[in-house]
Design a protein around this motif. Structure first.
Motif, PDB file in Angstrom:
ATOM      1  N   ASP A 157       6.322  11.185  -8.359  1.00 27.23           N
ATOM      2  CA  ASP A 157       6.652  11.209  -9.781  1.00 27.23           C
ATOM      3  C   ASP A 157       6.718   9.787 -10.337  1.00 27.23           C
ATOM      4  O   ASP A 157       6.692   8.801  -9.595  1.00 27.23           O
ATOM      5  CB  ASP A 157       7.953  11.978 -10.038  1.00 27.23           C
ATOM      6  N   ASP A 158       6.790   9.691 -11.667  1.00 25.47           N
ATOM      7  CA  ASP A 158       6.759   8.379 -12.317  1.00 25.47           C
ATOM      8  C   ASP A 158       7.939   7.508 -11.922  1.00 25.47           C
ATOM      9  O   ASP A 158       7.811   6.277 -11.826  1.00 25.47           O
ATOM     10  CB  ASP A 158       6.742   8.553 -13.837  1.00 25.47           C
ATOM     11  N   LYS A 159       9.084   8.124 -11.692  1.00 25.05           N
ATOM     12  CA  LYS A 159      10.261   7.345 -11.319  1.00 25.05           C
ATOM     13  C   LYS A 159      10.026   6.616  -9.994  1.00 25.05           C
ATOM     14  O   LYS A 159      10.386   5.439  -9.851  1.00 25.05           O
ATOM     15  CB  LYS A 159      11.489   8.261 -11.210  1.00 25.05           C
ATOM     16  N   VAL A 165       8.595   1.563  -7.058  1.00 28.59           N
ATOM     17  CA  VAL A 165       7.763   0.725  -6.184  1.00 28.59           C
ATOM     18  C   VAL A 165       7.261  -0.498  -6.948  1.00 28.59           C
ATOM     19  O   VAL A 165       7.312  -1.631  -6.446  1.00 28.59           O
ATOM     20  CB  VAL A 165       6.570   1.528  -5.618  1.00 28.59           C
ATOM     21  N   TYR A 166       6.767  -0.261  -8.153  1.00 33.17           N
ATOM     22  CA  TYR A 166       6.245  -1.363  -8.968  1.00 33.17           C
ATOM     23  C   TYR A 166       7.317  -2.426  -9.217  1.00 33.17           C
ATOM     24  O   TYR A 166       7.091  -3.627  -8.991  1.00 33.17           O
ATOM     25  CB  TYR A 166       5.726  -0.804 -10.297  1.00 33.17           C
ATOM     26  N   GLU A 167       8.479  -2.010  -9.667  1.00 34.30           N
ATOM     27  CA  GLU A 167       9.551  -2.967  -9.961  1.00 34.30           C
ATOM     28  C   GLU A 167      10.040  -3.668  -8.700  1.00 34.30           C
ATOM     29  O   GLU A 167      10.413  -4.847  -8.741  1.00 34.30           O
ATOM     30  CB  GLU A 167      10.701  -2.246 -10.668  1.00 34.30           C
ATOM     31  N   THR A 168      10.017  -2.967  -7.582  1.00 37.53           N
ATOM     32  CA  THR A 168      10.404  -3.584  -6.308  1.00 37.53           C
ATOM     33  C   THR A 168       9.407  -4.656  -5.915  1.00 37.53           C
ATOM     34  O   THR A 168       9.797  -5.759  -5.497  1.00 37.53           O
ATOM     35  CB  THR A 168      10.494  -2.517  -5.203  1.00 37.53           C
ATOM     36  N   CYS A 169       8.119  -4.357  -6.046  1.00 35.98           N
ATOM     37  CA  CYS A 169       7.093  -5.349  -5.700  1.00 35.98           C
ATOM     38  C   CYS A 169       7.214  -6.590  -6.571  1.00 35.98           C
ATOM     39  O   CYS A 169       7.096  -7.722  -6.087  1.00 35.98           O
ATOM     40  CB  CYS A 169       5.702  -4.734  -5.835  1.00 35.98           C
ATOM     41  N   VAL A 170       7.462  -6.391  -7.861  1.00 31.78           N
ATOM     42  CA  VAL A 170       7.620  -7.533  -8.770  1.00 31.78           C
ATOM     43  C   VAL A 170       8.832  -8.365  -8.361  1.00 31.78           C
ATOM     44  O   VAL A 170       8.755  -9.599  -8.225  1.00 31.78           O
ATOM     45  CB  VAL A 170       7.762  -7.049 -10.225  1.00 31.78           C
ATOM     46  N   CYS A 193       0.830  -1.215   0.000  1.00 29.56           N
ATOM     47  CA  CYS A 193       0.000   0.000   0.000  1.00 29.56           C
ATOM     48  C   CYS A 193       0.862   1.263   0.000  1.00 29.56           C
ATOM     49  O   CYS A 193       0.402   2.340   0.399  1.00 29.56           O
ATOM     50  CB  CYS A 193      -0.903   0.027   1.232  1.00 29.56           C
ATOM     51  N   THR A 194       2.115   1.148  -0.431  1.00 28.18           N
ATOM     52  CA  THR A 194       3.061   2.256  -0.313  1.00 28.18           C
ATOM     53  C   THR A 194       2.553   3.531  -0.975  1.00 28.18           C
ATOM     54  O   THR A 194       2.611   4.620  -0.381  1.00 28.18           O
ATOM     55  CB  THR A 194       4.427   1.865  -0.920  1.00 28.18           C
ATOM     56  N   ILE A 195       2.054   3.431  -2.187  1.00 23.19           N
ATOM     57  CA  ILE A 195       1.607   4.626  -2.903  1.00 23.19           C
ATOM     58  C   ILE A 195       0.274   5.129  -2.354  1.00 23.19           C
ATOM     59  O   ILE A 195       0.096   6.333  -2.140  1.00 23.19           O
ATOM     60  CB  ILE A 195       1.491   4.351  -4.415  1.00 23.19           C
ATOM     61  N   ARG A 196      -0.660   4.221  -2.125  1.00 19.95           N
ATOM     62  CA  ARG A 196      -1.982   4.664  -1.659  1.00 19.95           C
ATOM     63  C   ARG A 196      -1.921   5.257  -0.249  1.00 19.95           C
ATOM     64  O   ARG A 196      -2.374   6.373  -0.012  1.00 19.95           O
ATOM     65  CB  ARG A 196      -2.976   3.496  -1.727  1.00 19.95           C
ATOM     66  N   ASP A 197      -1.343   4.542   0.705  1.00 16.95           N
ATOM     67  CA  ASP A 197      -1.274   5.086   2.062  1.00 16.95           C
ATOM     68  C   ASP A 197      -0.220   6.181   2.138  1.00 16.95           C
ATOM     69  O   ASP A 197      -0.416   7.209   2.790  1.00 16.95           O
ATOM     70  CB  ASP A 197      -0.980   3.977   3.079  1.00 16.95           C
ATOM     71  N   GLY A 198       0.890   5.992   1.434  1.00 22.94           N
ATOM     72  CA  GLY A 198       1.918   7.026   1.398  1.00 22.94           C
ATOM     73  C   GLY A 198       1.432   8.297   0.737  1.00 22.94           C
ATOM     74  O   GLY A 198       1.882   9.400   1.070  1.00 22.94           O
ATOM     75  N   GLY A 199       0.497   8.157  -0.200  1.00 22.03           N
ATOM     76  CA  GLY A 199      -0.048   9.320  -0.870  1.00 22.03           C
ATOM     77  C   GLY A 199      -0.801  10.251   0.052  1.00 22.03           C
ATOM     78  O   GLY A 199      -0.981  11.442  -0.251  1.00 22.03           O
TER      79      GLY A 199
END
Length: 325
Positions: free
Chosen positions: A34-36, A41-46, A20-26
């Motif tokens: 930013d996109d980077k 986060v996405y690549e780390t989760c994968v 939930c890093t982006i949603r709760d962190g948001g």
């Protein structure tokens, strides 16, 4: 009587690690990532073998201004695809719907989207509206969850009635949400039993979303997991509103399933979280501890942190006085 599900060495196939890093962190920076950072986060989760990534909220731009919030408060399809492409991975993508901030008609059918799951955050008095959103998302082909918030303030019988109503829907997962970060492991065990009794009788799973106001998000997540909860919410380095959440790196370090890898998370923390900590403020602090102990919404602690208020004795006295009114 509730019994432990497996042992400390067990590998449970029903467990799902949910980022939930982006949603709760948001909620810390109004979703101005930013996109980077998103791609990181996405690549780390994968790479870490995480099962789900909640990429943000799908609130409507007709109800909240894009001038006030970043793209990840709205999660439009083109923005998500810019980050994940067709998402040809085992990682599933989720968004969260807030009652009163979404327009169900704006949600694409699942076969036209890279999103796999819609999570619905609701207070008990909003359950009827939450059910409408759940059923709409289910009909469109999405997995769904219901996160019933602020249950530590529920009156006698309210939670039981809410659970019964939600369990009769097509929802897939019902979440124990410690919104105020106020629960202790013993209470989480009791809630786990309550939720599992209802959920399992209706073919549902149970999840846990813990906050760290009194430094128990990790302990409470483990407690819920050991007694049968399947979906485990985490954020990288605990990034999240107020005191933050159960840290992904702690949970992955504990789980014995070889599919989960800690090293990619540590790499992300080195490259992204260390610099971010100089810009954003989250995590355990005395004001959050006090609101957690008193079962209060963390808004007063957030205000105190924002203002640099370190007069903790007065902060505590003021909240005690409010509780006695």
């Amino acid at each position: 009587m509730l019994e432990k599900k497996g042992s400390i060495l067990s590998v449970r196939k029903d467990l799902k690690v949910f980022d939930c890093t982006i949603r709760d962190g948001g909620l810390v920076n109004n979703f101005w990532f930013d996109d980077k950072f998103l791609k990181g986060v996405y690549e780390t989760c994968v790479a870490a073998g995480v099962d789900y990534m909640e990429i943000g909220k799908n609130n409507s731009k007709k109800l909240q201004s894009p001038e006030d919030f970043g793209a990840w408060n709205f999660c439009e399809e083109e923005d998500i695809r810019r980050i994940v492409g067709e998402n040809n991975t085992d990682l599933k993508i989720a968004v969260m719907s807030d009652i009163g901030r979404v327009k169900p008609e704006e949600l694409l059918p699942a076969n036209e989207s890279v999103v796999d799951m819609v999570r619905v955050a609701t207070y008990i008095h909003q359950i009827p509206e939450a059910i409408k959103i759940i059923e709409d998302a289910h009909a469109k082909g999405y997995e769904t969850t219901c996160n019933i918030m602020a249950i530590s303030t529920a009156k006698t019988g309210e939670l039981e009635e809410a659970l019964e109503a939600v369990s009769k829907t097509n929802v897939d997962v019902i979440y124990i949400a410690d919104s105020f970060g106020t629960f202790y492991p013993e209470q989480i065990r009791q809630l786990t039993e309550k939720y599992l009794d209802v959920a399992e009788a209706n073919g549902k799973k149970v999840g846990i979303h813990a906050h760290n106001n009194i430094q128990l998000a990790y302990a409470n997540t483990l407690e819920a997991m050991m007694y049968g909860t399947s979906y485990l919410d985490v954020t990288i380095s605990g990034l999240g509103r107020g005191a933050g959440n159960c840290a992904m790196e702690l949970l992955l370090g504990f789980l014995k399933n070889p599919k989960y890898q800690l090293m990619p998370v540590l790499k992300f923390i080195e490259e992204y979280i260390v610099p971010l900590e100089k810009e954003l403020d989250w995590g355990y602090s005395i004001p959050y501890m006090i609101t957690g102990l008193l079962n209060e919404h963390p808004r007063t602690a957030i205000k105190a942190r924002d203002e640099g208020n370190t007069n903790y004795t007065k902060f505590y006295d003021d909240l005690i006085d409010e509780d006695t009114l």
